[in-house]
Scaffold this motif. Sequence first.
Motif, mmCIF file in Angstrom:
data_model
loop_
_atom_site.group_PDB
_atom_site.id
_atom_site.type_symbol
_atom_site.label_atom_id
_atom_site.label_comp_id
_atom_site.label_asym_id
_atom_site.label_seq_id
_atom_site.Cartn_x
_atom_site.Cartn_y
_atom_site.Cartn_z
ATOM 1 N N ALA A 1 0.880 -1.208 -0.116
ATOM 2 C CA ALA A 1 0.063 0.057 -0.091
ATOM 3 C C ALA A 1 0.778 1.192 -0.013
ATOM 4 O O ALA A 1 0.659 2.166 -0.751
ATOM 5 C CB ALA A 1 -0.916 -0.103 1.188
ATOM 6 N N HIS A 2 1.912 1.261 0.744
ATOM 7 C CA HIS A 2 2.970 2.543 0.818
ATOM 8 C C HIS A 2 3.575 2.558 -0.583
ATOM 9 O O HIS A 2 3.917 3.735 -0.814
ATOM 10 C CB HIS A 2 3.664 2.302 2.022
ATOM 11 N N THR A 3 4.096 1.368 -1.179
ATOM 12 C CA THR A 3 4.617 1.664 -2.276
ATOM 13 C C THR A 3 3.712 2.101 -3.400
ATOM 14 O O THR A 3 3.936 2.942 -4.118
ATOM 15 C CB THR A 3 5.179 0.144 -2.785
ATOM 16 N N THR A 4 2.196 1.868 -3.535
ATOM 17 C CA THR A 4 1.247 2.368 -4.238
ATOM 18 C C THR A 4 1.338 3.956 -4.278
ATOM 19 O O THR A 4 1.250 4.588 -5.017
ATOM 20 C CB THR A 4 0.144 1.698 -4.033
ATOM 21 N N LEU A 5 1.177 4.275 -2.748
ATOM 22 C CA LEU A 5 1.071 5.687 -2.409
ATOM 23 C C LEU A 5 2.274 6.614 -2.972
ATOM 24 O O LEU A 5 2.340 7.620 -3.458
ATOM 25 C CB LEU A 5 0.808 5.859 -0.966
ATOM 26 N N THR A 6 3.501 6.093 -2.532
ATOM 27 C CA THR A 6 4.710 6.870 -2.754
ATOM 28 C C THR A 6 5.552 6.602 -4.085
ATOM 29 O O THR A 6 6.342 7.613 -4.334
ATOM 30 C CB THR A 6 5.680 6.592 -1.501
ATOM 31 N N ASP B 1 2.374 8.038 7.500
ATOM 32 C CA ASP B 1 1.017 7.784 6.979
ATOM 33 C C ASP B 1 0.061 6.988 8.156
ATOM 34 O O ASP B 1 0.610 6.079 8.685
ATOM 35 C CB ASP B 1 0.918 6.624 5.667
ATOM 36 N N LEU B 2 -1.061 7.378 8.047
ATOM 37 C CA LEU B 2 -1.721 6.587 9.264
ATOM 38 C C LEU B 2 -3.284 6.151 8.621
ATOM 39 O O LEU B 2 -3.627 5.019 8.834
ATOM 40 C CB LEU B 2 -2.445 7.781 10.234
ATOM 41 N N VAL B 3 -3.888 6.990 7.599
ATOM 42 C CA VAL B 3 -4.822 6.488 6.813
ATOM 43 C C VAL B 3 -4.864 5.192 6.093
ATOM 44 O O VAL B 3 -5.759 4.148 6.209
ATOM 45 C CB VAL B 3 -5.609 7.644 6.065
ATOM 46 N N ILE B 4 -3.796 5.087 5.263
ATOM 47 C CA ILE B 4 -3.987 4.040 4.193
ATOM 48 C C ILE B 4 -3.515 2.537 5.100
ATOM 49 O O ILE B 4 -3.776 1.641 4.946
ATOM 50 C CB ILE B 4 -2.972 4.223 3.246
ATOM 51 N N ALA B 5 -2.563 2.888 6.118
ATOM 52 C CA ALA B 5 -2.037 1.760 7.100
ATOM 53 C C ALA B 5 -3.083 1.233 7.929
ATOM 54 O O ALA B 5 -3.099 0.195 8.325
ATOM 55 C CB ALA B 5 -0.925 2.460 7.872
#
Length: 272
Positions: free
Chosen positions: A141-146, A206-210
């Motif tokens: 998820a964080h890879t997709t975001l960043t 990040d808080l929301v996606i995590a």
Amino acid sequence: MAERQVNRLSRFNVASLALGLAFLYLPIVILVIYSFNASRLVTVWAGWSLQWYGEFFHDSAMLEAASMSFRVGATSATIATLLGTLAAIALSRGERFRGRTLFSGMLYAPLVMPEVITGLSLLLLFVALNAERGFWTVTIAHTTLTMCFVAVVVQSRLGALDRSLEEAAMDLGCDPLRAFVAVTLPLIAPAIAAGWMLAFTLSLDDLVIASFTTGPGSATLPIRIYSEVRLGVKPEINAICTLIVALIAVLIVVASLVSKLSNAKAESAAPL
């Protein structure tokens, strides 16, 4: 008259800069100061103490959450930097291909898409795949975001480079891949490093996606802090945030020094 007007404008600029810096950094300064407060009440000053730093290093749940955040941040930032750099190269140096506009739009969509929608869509994906939520789901998820942030940084650097340098290397016998590795890659290395740091910082923050993609026993540090703050702000939270601010400041200073050293070496190696 003109000199007096310049002085008046300069004072206004200084005042505006001071107010802007105070607005941005005064809360952080207050947080750092109160992390050394001896009182358990965060609004009452009772002298200087390192008590709450000791409390943090003895809090196994908070340390586990911090370890989770740093492992997720480092892994997702590395993957996002690799994929984002390749995407930036494809958009900057590749010939126009069918679907380029669609690819570019999908790449940059997370820049403007609300994090709630991104987190919910990823949650539905992981549920459909019956994937166990934990370290790897948060990392994906964080890879997709960043990844899109890295692509923007690297693509802007590639757009500013002179392609004649690569052409000169190929004229001297290098194939395109070797010319890219020997000439272009060192020139865009500061942008790649900046993209990695940006991706790492966004993942750490990040808080929301995590919260959508994590599972039991794999809470990140922002989730842990948020759950603690809902019951009241503890001085230990100030200590944790101070340590994170100090770590990010050290990373920024190191990156700045590395960038200056690389620029100095490039200038010294350039022919007169």
